[in-house]
Structure formats: structure tokens, C-alpha cells
Enzyme design. Structure first.
Site, PDB file in Angstrom:
ATOM      1  N   ASP A 153     -26.617 -26.447   3.286  1.00 37.47           N
ATOM      2  CA  ASP A 153     -27.339 -26.308   2.019  1.00 37.47           C
ATOM      3  C   ASP A 153     -28.653 -27.081   2.088  1.00 37.47           C
ATOM      4  O   ASP A 153     -28.722 -28.159   2.680  1.00 37.47           O
ATOM      5  CB  ASP A 153     -26.483 -26.846   0.871  1.00 37.47           C
ATOM      6  N   HIS A 222     -27.936 -14.031  -1.006  1.00 36.29           N
ATOM      7  CA  HIS A 222     -28.291 -15.235  -1.776  1.00 36.29           C
ATOM      8  C   HIS A 222     -29.647 -15.777  -1.339  1.00 36.29           C
ATOM      9  O   HIS A 222     -30.491 -16.108  -2.179  1.00 36.29           O
ATOM     10  CB  HIS A 222     -27.194 -16.287  -1.574  1.00 36.29           C
TER      11      HIS A 222
END
Length: 311
Positions: A153, A222
Site C-alpha cells: 500500500d 483499483h
């Protein structure tokens, strides 16, 4: 935009600091009559952080404080940050980004959980009954910068001068130079449904390989939905500060997402694409496995602004 290079009076709070291994997030609302106590705590915040962190110089304790739109006038009056407004709830065809109560936001960071705990406990003690804590989350780094879905992330975060350009207000709002807008959401993951997917299917949802974190060319993923470009084709950047949290015994696995931005329009555009979709893509397929349960927008004033109230 001109690059924001703040003066001594407009030095930012530690928005641009390196990611920490431990964090605590507090969101609170101010009770009627609590404004003087809140102003005092915000004005003395830098000194409080120094006092708590001084015995542990390697602990890296720091804290970022933000104020919501509904509380700004009650605390500081006018002028107010040019783009500060309430969080805009988004109700898409399948997914909801709710707006939830929040006047104050504290993002506490350190290398040790005891330092985060000590500072949070002292903040709550000093604010006492003047505020109501609406959300409290203890977060942590997970393996090699991964979230609880198993993917790395924050890969696209800008660094150096580019981070300041993306996250800090500049001369476009001179009274609030060195500040930042913080869009805050708490997401809960359906880990069981996610783990039922094959790795290849997960990678198509995210738009990256799971093991090596390499980008994949997957329209509508995403990564694709969260890439926003300006009129000139330049990618619009934010400074992400997302961290995992969870309580396995309660079946709670989540990501606490904070986007620091020079203007809230950039993360808001990302959210509209994620939740509402549009001609350029979306909704975000990750939302089938990750549900937003909070939503707030805060302004993070410069450290100099807050200290001026202490003086």
C-alpha cells in the site's frame, strides 16, 4: 501551482514525515462550551508532544491535528481555509461513502505503541468532557508495507518536493500557507470473501501483482480508478497515509485511510470515481470487498498557526 515553501510562521505540522510503524487515530466532536479548552490543547500540542517524547528520542513521536468545517468558526472564527467544507457523502449504485460526525482529528505516529498511547491518553485527559471521542483506532505497519488484503500500500506516494507540492497549501491561500486538507475514512474488509478469490483475480481487482507489486494494465482496476489526471494530462497527486488495523477476535480487519492534499478536490474526485463511477471508469471493484464506515474532511493548520493561539 507554485511550490509551497512555508516561512517560519507557516511551518507545517508533520504531515510530510516518513511512515511510522505504529499510529493512533482519534476523531472527536466538541461539546457546547468546550471551545476554550480545545483551543488551549491545540495551541500547546507541539510542546505536549515534545514533553511526552523527550525521554525516548528514538521513538519518533509526532502528531498531526485537524479541524472540521463545522468546528472551525467556533474555534477560530474568520478567515477560514478557502476550501474547507463538510465531507460530501457519496451514495453510488452499490456502495456508500458515509459522512460521519467529526470536529477534531488527531493522527499520532511513533515507532512504539506506548508513546502513541501515552500521548492519546494525555490528549483525552486534557480535553476531558469538553469533547466526545467518536472513533479511536490503533493501527500498525504490516509486513513489508502491506495492507490486510496482502498487497503493498502507498506505492505511488510522492516524495521530497513533490510531496510538499501535493500535500501543502501554498500562496493560493496565503493566510493558511503550510496547511493541508485531510480526508479521512475507515474501511472494513471482507477478508473471507477476498481470500476466496484466486491470486490472479485479486491482482485484477488491485491492478498490481501481489508478490512483486508490479503494475498491471487492467482498465477499471483499483489502481486505474484512483489515477486522476488534470486538464493537461498530468497526474494529480495526494499524500496517502493508510495503515492496517484489526481485532481478529471480533472479525475486524481494516484500513484507516488518510489522504493529505493541497486541495480537497483531488481526493474527492478519486472518491467520486470509486463510489459513483463515470465515463472514465469505476466504481472501484475493491469496494466489493472493502466497506467505508466513516468519512470526514479536516483542515490541518500550520504548526505556526496553532502555536499563535498558545501565545
Amino acid at each position: 501551482m507554485a511550490s509551497p515553501v512555508p516561512s517560519d510562521e507557516s511551518l507545517p505540522q508533520p504531515v510530510l514525515g516518513q511512515p511510522s510503524s505504529i499510529a493512533m487515530f482519534l476523531v472527536a466532536t466538541i461539546e457546547p462550551g468546550g471551545e476554550p479548552a480545545v483551543r488551549e490543547v491545540l495551541g500547546s500540542l507541539a510542546g505536549l508532544v515534545r514533553a511526552v517524547g523527550f525521554p525516548s528520542p528514538d521513538g519518533g513521536l509526532c502528531c498531526v491535528a485537524g479541524v472540521g468545517s463545522g468546528a472551525w468558526d467556533r474555534l477560530f472564527g474568520h478567515p477560514r481555509p478557502a476550501r474547507l467544507r463538510p465531507f460530501r457523502e457519496l451514495a453510488g449504485p452499490r456502495h456508500l461513502a458515509p459522512a460521519t460526525p467529526g470536529d477534531l482529528f488527531f493522527h499520532i505516529k511513533a515507532a512504539r505503541p506506548d508513546l502513541c498511547f501515552a500521548l492519546a491518553a494525555e490528549l483525552v485527559r486534557r480535553l476531558d468532557a469538553r469533547v466526545t471521542v467518536r472513533d479511536e483506532v490503533q493501527a500498525f505497519s504490516y509486513f513489508d508495507s502491506r495492507n490486510l488484503l496482502g498487497f503493498v500500500d502507498g506505492t505511488e506516494n510522492p516524495v521530497g518536493p513533490a510531496a510538499a507540492e501535493a500535500a501543502l497549501v501554498g500562496p493560493e491561500d496565503p493566510g493558511f500557507w503550510g496547511g493541508s486538507y485531510a480526508l479521512v475514512q475507515k474501511y472494513l474488509h471482507d477478508v473471507e470473501a477476498w481470500e476466496a478469490l484466486a491470486v490472479e483475480a485479486q491482482e485484477k481487482v488491485i491492478g498490481r501483482t501481489k508478490l512483486t507489486n508490479l503494475e498491471l494494465d487492467v482498465p477499471g482496476s483499483h489502481k486505474d480508478v484512483n489515477t486522476v489526471t488534470g486538464p493537461d494530462g498530468t497526474e494529480q497527486e495526494i499524500l496517502r497515509s493508510a495503515m492496517p488495523f484489526g481485532r481478529p477476535g471480533h472479525g475486524e480487519f481494516g484500513t484507516y485511510f488518510v489522504a493529505y492534499a493541497r486541495t480537497p478536490e483531488v481526493p474527492e474526485t478519486m472518491l467520486r470515481r470509486m463510489f459513483l463511477g463515470g465515463p472514465d471508469g469505476g466504481p472501484d471493484p475493491l469496494l466489493d470487498y472493502s466497506r467505508a464506515v466513516t468519512g470526514n474532511l479536516f483542515f490541518v493548520p500550520s504548526a505556526g498557526f496553532l502555536e499563535s493561539w498558545a501565545r
